[in-house]
Design a protein around this motif. Sequence first.
Motif, mmCIF file in Angstrom:
data_model
loop_
_atom_site.group_PDB
_atom_site.id
_atom_site.type_symbol
_atom_site.label_atom_id
_atom_site.label_comp_id
_atom_site.label_asym_id
_atom_site.label_seq_id
_atom_site.Cartn_x
_atom_site.Cartn_y
_atom_site.Cartn_z
ATOM 1 N N ARG A 1 -8.412 -9.751 27.450
ATOM 2 C CA ARG A 1 -7.591 -10.102 26.614
ATOM 3 C C ARG A 1 -7.905 -9.657 25.159
ATOM 4 N NH1 ARG A 1 -5.958 -16.468 24.964
ATOM 5 N NH2 ARG A 1 -4.698 -15.941 23.414
ATOM 6 N N SER A 2 -9.304 -9.444 24.860
ATOM 7 C CA SER A 2 -9.547 -9.411 23.442
ATOM 8 C C SER A 2 -9.351 -8.110 23.194
ATOM 9 C CB SER A 2 -11.038 -9.732 22.962
ATOM 10 O OG SER A 2 -11.841 -9.027 23.653
ATOM 11 N N ARG B 1 -5.832 -7.248 22.720
ATOM 12 C CA ARG B 1 -5.566 -7.429 21.208
ATOM 13 C C ARG B 1 -6.090 -6.573 20.127
ATOM 14 N NH1 ARG B 1 -1.479 -11.432 20.339
ATOM 15 N NH2 ARG B 1 -1.657 -12.906 21.906
ATOM 16 N N GLU C 1 -3.987 -3.657 19.592
ATOM 17 C CA GLU C 1 -2.839 -4.092 18.579
ATOM 18 C C GLU C 1 -3.006 -4.055 17.213
ATOM 19 O OE1 GLU C 1 -1.142 -7.727 20.097
ATOM 20 O OE2 GLU C 1 -0.913 -7.129 22.029
ATOM 21 N N ILE C 2 -4.147 -4.383 17.057
ATOM 22 C CA ILE C 2 -4.554 -4.261 15.561
ATOM 23 C C ILE C 2 -4.477 -3.089 14.832
ATOM 24 C CG2 ILE C 2 -6.622 -4.822 13.929
ATOM 25 C CD1 ILE C 2 -7.481 -6.975 15.746
#
Length: 133
Positions: free
Chosen positions: A28-29, A32, A35-36
């Motif tokens: 999950r990290s 994410r 996406e940053i």
Amino acid sequence: MNPGFGFFLASVLTAGPLAGLVAWLLARSRARGKEIEPALDEAWLSVAADVAAQIKGPVTARALAEALPIAEPQAEELLALLEAHEIVRNDGSLTRMRIGASPDNPDLAAIEAEAEAEAEAEARAPGVTREKV
């Protein structure tokens, strides 16, 4: 029953779900994290477009660097992004107008002032109450 086997079974039943949770959190990290970078690029582009609209005269890397507290090489990258998104032309002039402005009436401040005046007039109309948001 052997106490060693009971300890082993308890360890597996505890460590298995924990390992699964850690693997899920890592995946999950990573998702994410991917996406940053695009979100940051979009934010920088938005800020640079706003600043470019406020610069009088041609938009240059030096003008962006002075308007934003950034180094000139980073301003050059922003200028390249603005050109790639067709917000600024190669000569430093703007190509896009803000929403609400038109070729007949490019004065956005006048449009915003008119909209605010209309909103105030509606708020003062009898029987109209404003809700707090």
